[in-house]
Write an enzyme that holds these catalytic residues in place. Sequence first.
Site, PDB file in Angstrom:
ATOM      1  N   CYS A 291      -3.990  -2.924   4.450  1.00 11.54           N
ATOM      2  CA  CYS A 291      -3.727  -2.441   5.816  1.00 11.54           C
ATOM      3  C   CYS A 291      -4.762  -2.948   6.818  1.00 11.54           C
ATOM      4  O   CYS A 291      -4.913  -4.144   7.006  1.00 11.54           O
ATOM      5  CB  CYS A 291      -3.631  -0.912   5.817  1.00 11.54           C
ATOM      6  SG  CYS A 291      -2.727  -0.250   7.237  1.00 11.54           S
TER       7      CYS A 291
ATOM      8  N   GLU B  62       0.852  -1.191   0.000  1.00 10.02           N
ATOM      9  CA  GLU B  62       0.000   0.000   0.000  1.00 10.02           C
ATOM     10  C   GLU B  62       0.890   1.244   0.000  1.00 10.02           C
ATOM     11  O   GLU B  62       1.961   1.262   0.614  1.00 10.02           O
ATOM     12  CB  GLU B  62      -0.863  -0.006   1.260  1.00 10.02           C
ATOM     13  CG  GLU B  62      -1.714   1.241   1.466  1.00 10.02           C
ATOM     14  CD  GLU B  62      -2.276   1.333   2.878  1.00 10.02           C
ATOM     15  OE1 GLU B  62      -3.302   2.016   3.061  1.00 10.02           O
ATOM     16  OE2 GLU B  62      -1.688   0.716   3.800  1.00 10.02           O
TER      17      GLU B  62
ATOM     18  N   LYS C 223      -9.707  -0.521  -1.030  1.00  7.44           N
ATOM     19  CA  LYS C 223      -9.768  -0.704   0.424  1.00  7.44           C
ATOM     20  C   LYS C 223     -11.199  -0.571   0.929  1.00  7.44           C
ATOM     21  O   LYS C 223     -11.893   0.399   0.626  1.00  7.44           O
ATOM     22  CB  LYS C 223      -8.866   0.320   1.118  1.00  7.44           C
ATOM     23  CG  LYS C 223      -8.745   0.124   2.627  1.00  7.44           C
ATOM     24  CD  LYS C 223      -7.756   1.116   3.227  1.00  7.44           C
ATOM     25  CE  LYS C 223      -7.561   0.858   4.723  1.00  7.44           C
ATOM     26  NZ  LYS C 223      -6.582   1.796   5.321  1.00  7.44           N
TER      27      LYS C 223
END
Length: 507
Positions: A364, A253, A313
């Site tokens: 993440c 990321e 995401k």
Amino acid sequence: MLQRSFLAVLGGVLLTASFEPIAFAWLLPFGVASFALLTSGLSVRRSGVVGLVFGVAFYFSHIEWMRASIGPDAWLALSTVEALFYGLLGLAVPLLRRLPWWPVWLAAAWTTMETARSGWPFSGMPWGRLSFAAIDTPAAPAVAYVGMTGLSFLLALLGFLLARAVEDRSLPAVGALVGMGALVVVPAVFPWTVPETGKATVAVVQGNVPGPGNDILWDPRGVTQNHVDATVELAADVAAGNEPMPDFVLWPENSTAVDPFDDLPVSTGIQQAVQAIGVPVVVGGIVDDGPDHVLNQGIVWDPEAGAGDRYTKHHPVPYGEYIPFRDIWDPKFGQLALISRDMKSGTRTEPLRVAGVRVADAICFDVAYDDVMPPQVRDGAELLAVQTSNASFIFTHQIEQQFAITRLRAIEAGRWLTVASTNGRSGVIAPDGTVVATAPKLTTAVMVEEVGLASGLTPAMWLGPWPTRLFTGSTLAALVCGAIAYRRGREFAGPVEVPAKEPSDAC
């Protein structure tokens, strides 16, 4: 109450110590048991206060890393909100303790509380679920059978049975505790394995972050260039026969923190790397979505077709990647002033297709949520991948906490998992949670590993969201029954009778 509150602080800190970085997981049942023992015999209101004190002690210490990395204002706000859920659970204790086998209902309520705070308010905060402390313990293999939610329930039940054994000191109570302990570790003796259907070779690139190391925006193009250089060097090693040819390359990321479709130097660098290695590269990029929004994406960049399949995401961080209710309140101070545009959430549950491999991607914090990787696995993902940018947390213990969660995801899905971080912690993880390869923090590193591919499902993947539904429904039913029993108990107690005074002969 003062003594109980003081002990609740100790109990919360005890629970914190069971997680990384201390990772004394054997303390977890004692921390959970203290919650039940310290709320025992109290009224609804007082039990809620003790539960809140426990939650404050636990959550403020558990995510203390946020204070130094994001800022004390975000740490205070988030920890306070999360601590309130433990106060709400405390309110439920006097009701649930009225029921037979109260440890079961209280464990279901604890698990339901974790589910609620993991998704609300906004996108919630899953950090601190009991199951996340189980890595490197005999309880970890159970996650393949019952999932993260089910494992949290089993660990909560173990703690509450310990509390019951302390209170009752009876043979049945001790027997139930021993039986539960044995049940939790049975999967360690009979671990679930998913047969491999193929192999792939993956290169995980940790390019490192220029400057102080904890700020992606200090030199965002330098971050991209680091990953380009590492990939080009890998191509040279492959050509020299020093490394095997990977099927694809995984970047982290924020390997490009500026839009690769609008920034010519960045897009040119990516294309250079992809052409050099000659296989797809999964790039982590921030992509513009109009003047007010951005997308955080994993982009499959093919050497011939260019940018193709993408994962967005699912769970942007509130007050970290977007400002909730910006139209009402638009802060212009501290770290919040840096969030000039809001990050939109993705909804994709189909795995990416990378070099013929179906890959379940997570970016993440997504790895901590149950609605990201498991649906992709059920939809056919053969391999797990996590793209993360932990640069903001690189000098904190968040790194190890997230890596522990990541390893548990591999066990839960019965899949190999590759994780690429900008400067730590990257690695390759086997389906049993073993770390096959990892890179030191704050360094540039490339790991090329052969990984297995699998298409079968663990029981946890087959069950999907049903454990959550079961525990939520059971909790609601138990609260209704407990409230009725609690009210009847108060009615049967009746008013306190004051004995009448004997008539006096005095004038």
